[in-house]
Design a protein around this motif. Structure first.
Motif, PDB file in Angstrom:
ATOM      1  N   UNK A 108      -1.002  11.080  17.846  1.00 55.77           N
ATOM      2  CA  UNK A 108      -1.250   9.618  17.383  1.00 55.77           C
ATOM      3  C   UNK A 108       0.069   8.807  17.130  1.00 55.77           C
ATOM      4  N   UNK A 109       1.207   9.455  16.892  1.00 56.33           N
ATOM      5  CA  UNK A 109       2.433   8.594  16.331  1.00 56.33           C
ATOM      6  C   UNK A 109       3.443   8.863  17.421  1.00 56.33           C
ATOM      7  N   UNK A 110       3.155   9.517  18.479  1.00 55.37           N
ATOM      8  CA  UNK A 110       4.175   9.917  19.462  1.00 55.37           C
ATOM      9  C   UNK A 110       5.188  11.028  18.994  1.00 55.37           C
ATOM     10  N   UNK A 111       5.023  11.534  18.113  1.00 57.23           N
ATOM     11  CA  UNK A 111       6.189  12.435  17.487  1.00 57.23           C
ATOM     12  C   UNK A 111       6.587  13.649  18.365  1.00 57.23           C
ATOM     13  N   UNK A 112       5.500  13.763  19.445  1.00 58.53           N
ATOM     14  CA  UNK A 112       5.810  14.997  20.317  1.00 58.53           C
ATOM     15  C   UNK A 112       7.089  14.507  21.436  1.00 58.53           C
ATOM     16  N   UNK A 113       7.414  13.113  21.262  1.00 58.34           N
ATOM     17  CA  UNK A 113       8.289  12.574  22.076  1.00 58.34           C
ATOM     18  C   UNK A 113       9.437  12.090  21.249  1.00 58.34           C
ATOM     19  N   UNK A 114       9.442  12.144  20.139  1.00 56.90           N
ATOM     20  CA  UNK A 114      10.439  11.864  19.242  1.00 56.90           C
ATOM     21  C   UNK A 114      11.713  12.347  19.423  1.00 56.90           C
ATOM     22  N   UNK A 115      12.771  11.696  19.406  1.00 56.06           N
ATOM     23  CA  UNK A 115      14.274  12.480  19.511  1.00 56.06           C
ATOM     24  C   UNK A 115      14.993  12.097  18.083  1.00 56.06           C
ATOM     25  N   UNK A 116      15.041  10.735  17.873  1.00 57.79           N
ATOM     26  CA  UNK A 116      15.513  10.317  16.660  1.00 57.79           C
ATOM     27  C   UNK A 116      14.926   9.022  15.732  1.00 57.79           C
ATOM     28  N   UNK A 117      15.139   8.969  14.539  1.00 56.37           N
ATOM     29  CA  UNK A 117      14.838   7.854  13.814  1.00 56.37           C
ATOM     30  C   UNK A 117      16.120   7.360  13.460  1.00 56.37           C
ATOM     31  N   UNK A 118      16.185   5.974  13.463  1.00 53.00           N
ATOM     32  CA  UNK A 118      17.341   5.443  12.949  1.00 53.00           C
ATOM     33  C   UNK A 118      17.059   4.413  11.988  1.00 53.00           C
ATOM     34  N   UNK A 119      17.717   4.664  10.821  1.00 49.36           N
ATOM     35  CA  UNK A 119      17.609   4.000   9.523  1.00 49.36           C
ATOM     36  C   UNK A 119      18.645   2.901   9.236  1.00 49.36           C
ATOM     37  N   UNK A 128       4.468  20.049   9.566  1.00 52.47           N
ATOM     38  CA  UNK A 128       3.121  20.084   9.720  1.00 52.47           C
ATOM     39  C   UNK A 128       2.542  18.812  10.101  1.00 52.47           C
ATOM     40  N   UNK A 129       3.074  17.619   9.320  1.00 53.66           N
ATOM     41  CA  UNK A 129       2.596  16.352   9.782  1.00 53.66           C
ATOM     42  C   UNK A 129       3.107  15.964  11.289  1.00 53.66           C
ATOM     43  N   UNK A 130       4.262  16.376  11.661  1.00 57.75           N
ATOM     44  CA  UNK A 130       4.714  15.903  13.161  1.00 57.75           C
ATOM     45  C   UNK A 130       3.978  16.533  14.114  1.00 57.75           C
ATOM     46  N   UNK A 131       3.661  17.776  13.764  1.00 54.75           N
ATOM     47  CA  UNK A 131       2.788  18.678  14.438  1.00 54.75           C
ATOM     48  C   UNK A 131       1.404  18.056  14.734  1.00 54.75           C
ATOM     49  N   UNK A 161       0.751  -1.190   0.083  1.00 52.28           N
ATOM     50  CA  UNK A 161       0.039   0.136   0.092  1.00 52.28           C
ATOM     51  C   UNK A 161       0.820   1.318  -0.044  1.00 52.28           C
ATOM     52  N   UNK A 162       0.978   2.122  -1.114  1.00 53.21           N
ATOM     53  CA  UNK A 162       1.940   3.029  -1.276  1.00 53.21           C
ATOM     54  C   UNK A 162       1.193   4.435  -1.585  1.00 53.21           C
ATOM     55  N   UNK A 163      -0.248   4.649  -1.554  1.00 56.07           N
ATOM     56  CA  UNK A 163      -0.916   5.746  -2.117  1.00 56.07           C
ATOM     57  C   UNK A 163      -1.230   6.668  -1.237  1.00 56.07           C
ATOM     58  N   UNK A 164      -0.878   6.522   0.152  1.00 56.95           N
ATOM     59  CA  UNK A 164      -1.412   7.372   1.127  1.00 56.95           C
ATOM     60  C   UNK A 164      -0.512   8.362   0.859  1.00 56.95           C
ATOM     61  N   UNK A 165      -1.270   9.771   0.678  1.00 53.67           N
ATOM     62  CA  UNK A 165      -0.274  11.136   0.826  1.00 53.67           C
ATOM     63  C   UNK A 165       0.463  11.564   1.974  1.00 53.67           C
ATOM     64  N   UNK A 166       1.210  11.199   2.584  1.00 58.23           N
ATOM     65  CA  UNK A 166       1.937  11.382   3.872  1.00 58.23           C
ATOM     66  C   UNK A 166       3.245  10.998   4.008  1.00 58.23           C
ATOM     67  N   UNK A 167       4.191  11.748   4.381  1.00 54.66           N
ATOM     68  CA  UNK A 167       5.593  11.335   4.422  1.00 54.66           C
ATOM     69  C   UNK A 167       5.634  10.476   5.415  1.00 54.66           C
ATOM     70  N   UNK A 168       4.733  10.211   6.351  1.00 54.06           N
ATOM     71  CA  UNK A 168       4.893   9.325   7.239  1.00 54.06           C
ATOM     72  C   UNK A 168       3.797   8.164   7.215  1.00 54.06           C
ATOM     73  N   UNK A 169       3.249   7.791   5.925  1.00 57.84           N
ATOM     74  CA  UNK A 169       2.181   6.975   5.822  1.00 57.84           C
ATOM     75  C   UNK A 169       2.577   5.345   6.269  1.00 57.84           C
ATOM     76  N   UNK A 170       3.971   5.226   5.959  1.00 51.79           N
ATOM     77  CA  UNK A 170       4.488   3.875   6.306  1.00 51.79           C
ATOM     78  C   UNK A 170       4.262   3.477   7.766  1.00 51.79           C
ATOM     79  N   UNK A 171       4.811   4.535   8.666  1.00 50.59           N
ATOM     80  CA  UNK A 171       4.462   4.427  10.018  1.00 50.59           C
ATOM     81  C   UNK A 171       3.054   4.128  10.545  1.00 50.59           C
ATOM     82  N   UNK A 172       2.287   4.671   9.909  1.00 49.03           N
ATOM     83  CA  UNK A 172       0.669   4.577   9.868  1.00 49.03           C
ATOM     84  C   UNK A 172       0.168   3.225   9.718  1.00 49.03           C
TER      85      UNK A 172
END
Length: 619
Positions: A147-158, A139-142, A46-57
């Protein structure tokens, strides 16, 4: 006839014109009634959701969907083939790569992404496109902060797969909503990472309860160690509850129940150095963990089984070279060996501790067939004295023919001569040699392992073909001939090495050069005197005599200029406690007279004879 198209099943088909729907307003209950025409097929991501964080959702949704009751079976199905099961399996694969990151340090790179630094960099680099991206991310992180705990996010490790097709190949990352998530890209180019019988990102979806139990433990440990885990990750909380129910091993359940926040000491932190920062991989500030430095082979049933011998360091595994179900149920490292795994016939890395386990990737010692058996067997056109030398239990139809044992010295690091001569627990010999059609020889070597109730050794087999060069990549041995004979005197193991005195003779044509080396276990005995008769080439044959003093030896390795080697293994008799005698011999013109005396007694006449018979133990 008219057709009414609607998302849900219920509703009349007799409407005329516009009518009010009973399913308005839409909510989660309405959405659950919508049928997926593909049945949530995992054929396409599923790749059609228009959000940079769609995969997280999507991964968060996948955990939620899989934890629901199946509409048909009315049961929760942790195993399945839907797109949701695929996303969970792939996310768990990402987590398992983090957990085993030490094994993949040459294949996987961890890249840290700090939004406070990276978004600011996008805003300030002068690119309009980067400015718009930074604005969208903010905008999305705010808007989705709770919903996705972005307010507590420090880093994402890829995770970057270094040898992928592109300059940067991100295969997954940490997630503030589900701890891990995978890329939606096709990842079938990753073919050198293994989780026991499983491979990451493949079509065989693996729920958590079927994975390495150490990996399961770290999930349940994080659940105990992260405050408000069920609030931060409600979908994971449901999934772990169902995972616990799916585990059938009572011992494992008890172990999970006994985990506490302090159980993080069972694992190690994952350290990342980048951009002048030294971080431990974390999610929302809570540290994630990898497998401890304890060897993964510690509980492997392929570990070599030593009979009274000790070996410093990690004991090596002995791995089979044939596929099938004979060894499939044995514990390998993090899982079972399986029916398709096979070890290579030879490993080019000579130093065992620097080898990497096949289908696992961990650096750990292991042994395969070519560590024990020579590439080429040595044929000798003379009869072997089987009463005094071990012949590998071979039956030979020809009168004047024998073979040296094709054993490498490394074999004797782990096993003694007594081990080799003693039958295994099922009565079979450790080494068997048999002649086959065309003058070939088949050698079977059985190496004891920890094993289980049904399997106690790995059986290696290699055929050696007459007048053929070895092709070890196909496990085909060669054969060469050593035309020599000789003797060993005496065939006695001395009780006191200081009393040991051996004479060993090697008789061959003058043109051939054979070298005899003497070993006690793996230790070569040095400073051995060797004298050669007929050095001036006046006769066809030469005799080289070795004198071994003050050393017992277990076996002889015979080699030639080409590096071909084989083993002669005497079957010693034990020295008995005897008295001390003195002998006097008179070699007369017509008779020979011998007298002897026991220490402290008068001389006695033994016998006299006119013809001498010399008895020797020849090989």
């Amino acid at each position: 006839m008219s057709k009414i198209f609607r998302l849900y099943k219920e509703g009349t088909s007799t409407y005329t014109g516009w009518n009010e729907t009973p399913a308005f307003p839409y909510n989660s209950a309405n959405r659950d009634t919508i049928d997926d025409p593909d049945g949530a097929s995992a054929r396409n991501e599923i790749t059609s959701i228009p959000s940079p964080f769609a995969r997280i959702d999507l991964v968060k949704t996948a955990f939620k969907e899989v934890c629901k009751l199946d509409r048909k079976t009315k049961k929760v199905e942790l195993d399945g083939k839907t797109i949701f099961h695929k996303m969970i399996s792939d996310a768990l694969d990402v987590g398992e790569i983090f957990f085993n990151i030490d094994k993949y340090q040459n294949k996987i790179e961890i890249i840290s992404w700090d939004p406070s630094i990276m978004i600011n960099a996008l805003q300030c680099d002068g690119s309009d496109g980067h400015l718009y991206l930074a604005d969208a991310l903010q905008k999305y992180m705010k808007s989705d902060s709770k919903t996705y705990n972005f307010d507590q996010l420090q880093n994402i490790y890829l995770l970057n797969y270094i040898d992928g097709p592109d300059e940067l190949n991100i295969i997954g990352a940490t997630s503030p909503a589900t701890l891990f998530f995978s890329s939606a890209n096709k990842l079938d180019y990753i073919n050198d990472i293994y989780f026991a019988e499983d491979r990451p990102f493949d079509s065989e979806f693996q729920p958590l309860y079927k994975r390495d139990f150490e990996y399961v433990k770290v999930w349940f440990t994080l659940r105990k160690a992260i405050p408000s885990f069920s609030t931060l990750f409600p979908e994971l909380e449901m999934y772990l509850n169902l995972t616990f129910k799916a585990i059938t091993d009572t011992k494992q359940k008890n172990e999970l129940n006994n985990l506490t926040a302090a159980s993080v000491d069972l694992f190690s932190t994952i350290d990342v150095v980048s951009q002048q920062q030294n971080n431990s991989v974390e999610v929302l500030g809570h540290v994630l963990y990898k497998k401890s430095n304890k060897p993964a082979t510690e509980k492997s049933e392929f570990t070599i089984c030593l009979n009274g011998k000790t070996d410093s360091g990690t004991l090596p595994l002995v791995l089979p070279i044939e596929a099938g179900n004979k060894y499939s149920k044995l514990q390998y490292t993090t899982g079972k060996w399986g029916t398709t795994n096979v070890a290579p016939y030879v490993d080019d890395v000579v130093e065992l501790n620097k080898r990497f386990l096949p289908f696992d990737g961990a650096q750990s010692p292991y042994l395969t067939i070519s560590d024990f058996l020579e590439d080429t067997i040595i044929r000798v056109p003379h009869t072997l004295n089987k009463e005094s030398f071990y012949d590998g239990n071979i039956v030979i139809g020809e009168a004047k023919l024998s073979y040296l044992l094709p054993l490498k010295i490394l074999f004797f690091k782990y096993f003694s001569v007594l081990d080799l001569l003693t039958p295994l627990s099922n009565g079979k010999s450790m080494l068997e040699m048999q002649t086959v059609a065309g003058g070939s020889v088949r050698v079977v070597l059985r190496i004891p392992i920890v094993g289980n109730a049904t399997v106690s050794y790995i059986e290696y087999s290699r055929s050696y073909y007459k007048e053929r060069v070895a092709d070890i990549q196909r496990n085909e041995g060669g054969m060469t001939e050593f035309n020599f004979t000789g003797l060993v005197m005496p065939i006695v193991k001395f009780n006191n090495q200081e009393d040991a005195y051996y004479t060993v003779s090697c008789i061959s044509t003058f043109s051939r050069k054979f070298n005899l080396e003497f070993f006690s276990g793996m230790d070569k005995i040095n400073s051995i005197l060797m004298a050669c008769r007929n050095e001036d080439n006046l006769e066809t044959y030469k005799a080289e005599t070795y004198t071994i003093e003050k050393h017992n030896f277990d076996y002889i390795q015979v080699s030639d200029r080409n590096g071909f080697c084989g083993v002669l293994l005497p079957k010693y008799k034990n020295q008995r406690n005897v008295d001390t005698f003195e002998f006097a011999i008179d070699l007369g013109t017509s008779n020979t007279h011998i007298e002897y005396c026991k220490e402290g007694e008068d001389p006695k006449s033994l016998f006299k004879f006119s013809s001498i018979i010399i008895l020797s133990l020849k090989f």
